[in-house]
Design a protein around this motif. Structure first.
Motif, PDB file in Angstrom:
ATOM      1  N   GLY A 145       9.454-102.059 -31.638  1.00 39.68           N
ATOM      2  CA  GLY A 145      10.730-101.455 -31.988  1.00 39.68           C
ATOM      3  C   GLY A 145      11.216-101.800 -33.375  1.00 39.68           C
ATOM      4  O   GLY A 145      12.257-101.303 -33.813  1.00 39.68           O
ATOM      5  N   ASN A 146      10.495-102.697 -34.067  1.00 32.88           N
ATOM      6  CA  ASN A 146      10.849-103.100 -35.435  1.00 32.88           C
ATOM      7  C   ASN A 146      12.315-103.547 -35.531  1.00 32.88           C
ATOM      8  O   ASN A 146      13.123-102.992 -36.280  1.00 32.88           O
ATOM      9  CB  ASN A 146      10.607-101.936 -36.403  1.00 32.88           C
ATOM     10  CG  ASN A 146      10.659-102.354 -37.862  1.00 32.88           C
ATOM     11  OD1 ASN A 146      10.717-103.538 -38.181  1.00 32.88           O
ATOM     12  ND2 ASN A 146      10.675-101.366 -38.757  1.00 32.88           N
ATOM     13  N   PRO A 147      12.683-104.602 -34.775  1.00 34.05           N
ATOM     14  CA  PRO A 147      14.080-105.061 -34.751  1.00 34.05           C
ATOM     15  C   PRO A 147      14.601-105.559 -36.099  1.00 34.05           C
ATOM     16  O   PRO A 147      15.819-105.543 -36.340  1.00 34.05           O
ATOM     17  CB  PRO A 147      14.067-106.191 -33.719  1.00 34.05           C
ATOM     18  CG  PRO A 147      12.649-106.682 -33.704  1.00 34.05           C
ATOM     19  CD  PRO A 147      11.825-105.463 -33.923  1.00 34.05           C
ATOM     20  N   ASP A 148      13.705-106.000 -36.979  1.00 37.42           N
ATOM     21  CA  ASP A 148      14.131-106.502 -38.290  1.00 37.42           C
ATOM     22  C   ASP A 148      14.212-105.389 -39.333  1.00 37.42           C
ATOM     23  O   ASP A 148      14.480-105.652 -40.506  1.00 37.42           O
ATOM     24  CB  ASP A 148      13.175-107.602 -38.767  1.00 37.42           C
ATOM     25  CG  ASP A 148      13.204-108.818 -37.854  1.00 37.42           C
ATOM     26  OD1 ASP A 148      14.268-109.459 -37.766  1.00 37.42           O
ATOM     27  OD2 ASP A 148      12.171-109.097 -37.219  1.00 37.42           O
ATOM     28  N   ARG A 149      13.992-104.163 -38.901  1.00 36.36           N
ATOM     29  CA  ARG A 149      14.105-102.983 -39.763  1.00 36.36           C
ATOM     30  C   ARG A 149      13.296-103.126 -41.051  1.00 36.36           C
ATOM     31  O   ARG A 149      13.793-102.891 -42.159  1.00 36.36           O
ATOM     32  CB  ARG A 149      15.572-102.698 -40.077  1.00 36.36           C
ATOM     33  CG  ARG A 149      16.389-102.366 -38.826  1.00 36.36           C
ATOM     34  CD  ARG A 149      17.818-102.035 -39.170  1.00 36.36           C
ATOM     35  NE  ARG A 149      18.582-101.729 -37.964  1.00 36.36           N
ATOM     36  CZ  ARG A 149      19.882-101.406 -37.956  1.00 36.36           C
ATOM     37  NH1 ARG A 149      20.554-101.354 -39.118  1.00 36.36           N
ATOM     38  NH2 ARG A 149      20.504-101.139 -36.823  1.00 36.36           N
ATOM     39  N   ILE A 150      12.061-103.489 -40.884  1.00 34.73           N
ATOM     40  CA  ILE A 150      11.151-103.619 -42.022  1.00 34.73           C
ATOM     41  C   ILE A 150      10.654-102.222 -42.405  1.00 34.73           C
ATOM     42  O   ILE A 150      10.117-101.492 -41.571  1.00 34.73           O
ATOM     43  CB  ILE A 150       9.971-104.531 -41.666  1.00 34.73           C
ATOM     44  CG1 ILE A 150      10.483-105.949 -41.364  1.00 34.73           C
ATOM     45  CG2 ILE A 150       8.930-104.550 -42.789  1.00 34.73           C
ATOM     46  CD1 ILE A 150       9.454-106.850 -40.726  1.00 34.73           C
ATOM     47  N   ALA A 151      10.844-101.870 -43.671  1.00 30.54           N
ATOM     48  CA  ALA A 151      10.441-100.533 -44.118  1.00 30.54           C
ATOM     49  C   ALA A 151       9.529-100.574 -45.346  1.00 30.54           C
ATOM     50  O   ALA A 151       9.004 -99.539 -45.758  1.00 30.54           O
ATOM     51  CB  ALA A 151      11.673 -99.693 -44.435  1.00 30.54           C
ATOM     52  N   SER A 152       9.340-101.762 -45.908  1.00 30.43           N
ATOM     53  CA  SER A 152       8.514-101.870 -47.120  1.00 30.43           C
ATOM     54  C   SER A 152       7.942-103.277 -47.229  1.00 30.43           C
ATOM     55  O   SER A 152       8.347-104.193 -46.501  1.00 30.43           O
ATOM     56  CB  SER A 152       9.358-101.565 -48.356  1.00 30.43           C
ATOM     57  OG  SER A 152      10.324-102.594 -48.551  1.00 30.43           O
ATOM     58  N   LEU A 153       7.029-103.450 -48.177  1.00 27.86           N
ATOM     59  CA  LEU A 153       6.489-104.788 -48.431  1.00 27.86           C
ATOM     60  C   LEU A 153       7.584-105.751 -48.858  1.00 27.86           C
ATOM     61  O   LEU A 153       7.595-106.921 -48.457  1.00 27.86           O
ATOM     62  CB  LEU A 153       5.418-104.714 -49.526  1.00 27.86           C
ATOM     63  CG  LEU A 153       4.005-104.287 -49.127  1.00 27.86           C
ATOM     64  CD1 LEU A 153       3.106-104.295 -50.358  1.00 27.86           C
ATOM     65  CD2 LEU A 153       3.429-105.208 -48.058  1.00 27.86           C
ATOM     66  N   ASN A 154       8.492-105.265 -49.667  1.00 32.29           N
ATOM     67  CA  ASN A 154       9.562-106.130 -50.172  1.00 32.29           C
ATOM     68  C   ASN A 154      10.440-106.669 -49.042  1.00 32.29           C
ATOM     69  O   ASN A 154      10.995-107.767 -49.134  1.00 32.29           O
ATOM     70  CB  ASN A 154      10.422-105.362 -51.177  1.00 32.29           C
ATOM     71  CG  ASN A 154      11.281-106.292 -52.015  1.00 32.29           C
ATOM     72  OD1 ASN A 154      10.761-107.164 -52.710  1.00 32.29           O
ATOM     73  ND2 ASN A 154      12.601-106.126 -51.936  1.00 32.29           N
TER      74      ASN A 154
END
Length: 278
Positions: A145-154
């Motif tokens: 579910g990607n709880p940490d809202r990671i959208a990029s390498l940065n």
């Protein structure tokens, strides 16, 4: 009928009978010859089939990211060649290459990068030239579910985020470093793992929040993780080479397994798993 006519008739009948006997004899010889040729062809075919039948064990050393696909192909190989057994040793390509260099018995080596394959070829342990059979690229694996809202390498640099990476000596680690350099991102991981499956497993077990692994590993994990694509992954696409090993004890079976991997059937298994075509 006159006496002279009767004599001529008897001579004609005798000649016809002799000719017929010759024709029958020739026909019999021809039939016998064809039968012998046919039998010989069957014997040759049977001998060829017997000599081409495979048996015994094929030991394959393969990169950890190939576990699911090669296990499936191994089962297909055994079905196609009754009497054979395919055994696998999966792990970091560098570790496997070092084992082969050290004398570990195996028939086939499939690496996750040309660099690790070079360890084997430079040591003179390969038979022939390695062939690229697939390609792979990285993806971010996050908690379901990607709880940490990671959208990029940065986003992997967020404070408090636990990130796990592959060790720099293995192909997935080398590829990771390449994309991080390309993106200008510096990470301090909580651990470096010896192969891509170990790195992924940290996220699966919720011991890490994210990891950089191959797209194929994210796909294989199903709903245990969520994958996040990033554009820099195209800067480090890994070629996967395969080769028969020089001291293979079952060389014919090794050649046939490699042929299966490169065949349309093998390529379908690989592309279905997310690998790119070579």
């Amino acid at each position: 009928m006159t006496t002279r006519s009767a004599r001529r008739t008897r001579r004609t009948l005798r000649a016809f009978g002799a000719g017929a006997s010759v024709l029958l004899a020739l026909s019999a010889c021809s039939s016998s010859s064809k039968s012998s040729d046919s039998t010989a062809q069957v014997d040759v075919s049977a001998a060829a089939a017997a000599s081409s039948k495979l048996s015994g064990t094929v030991t394959v050393f393969a990169a950890a990211s190939l576990k699911e696909t090669f296990t499936e192909l191994g089962e297909e190989f055994e079905k196609a060649h009754p009497g054979t057994k395919v055994t696998f040793s999966f792990g970091g390509s560098d570790t496997l290459a070092a084992s082969i260099k050290g004398g570990a018995p195996a028939e086939v080596f499939a690496a996750a990068s040309p660099t690790t394959m070079k360890i084997v070829t430079d040591a003179g342990d390969a038979s022939g030239t390695p062939a690229t059979f697939a390609r792979n690229q990285l993806e971010i694996a996050t908690l379901p579910g990607n709880p940490d809202r990671i959208a990029s390498l940065n986003d992997l640099t967020k404070s408090g985020l636990k990130v796990v990476l592959c060790d720099k000596t293995v192909p997935c680690g080398a590829a990771t470093q390449k994309v991080l350099d390309a993106a200008g991102v510096k990470l301090t991981p909580v651990s470096y793992e010896q192969d891509v499956k170990a790195a992924l497993n940290k996220v699966v077990l919720k011991e890490a929040d994210a990891s950089l692994v191959y797209k194929t590993d994210v796909k294989a994990a199903g709903d245990k993780v969520t994958g996040v694509e990033f554009p820099e992954s195209s800067d480090a696409v890994n070629d996967y080479p395969i080769v028969e090993l020089k001291n293979a004890r079952n060389a014919e079976a090794a050649k046939e397994f490699i042929a299966l991997v490169q065949s349309p059937q093998g390529q379908k298994v690989l592309t279905d798993a997310g690998f790119l075509k070579p």
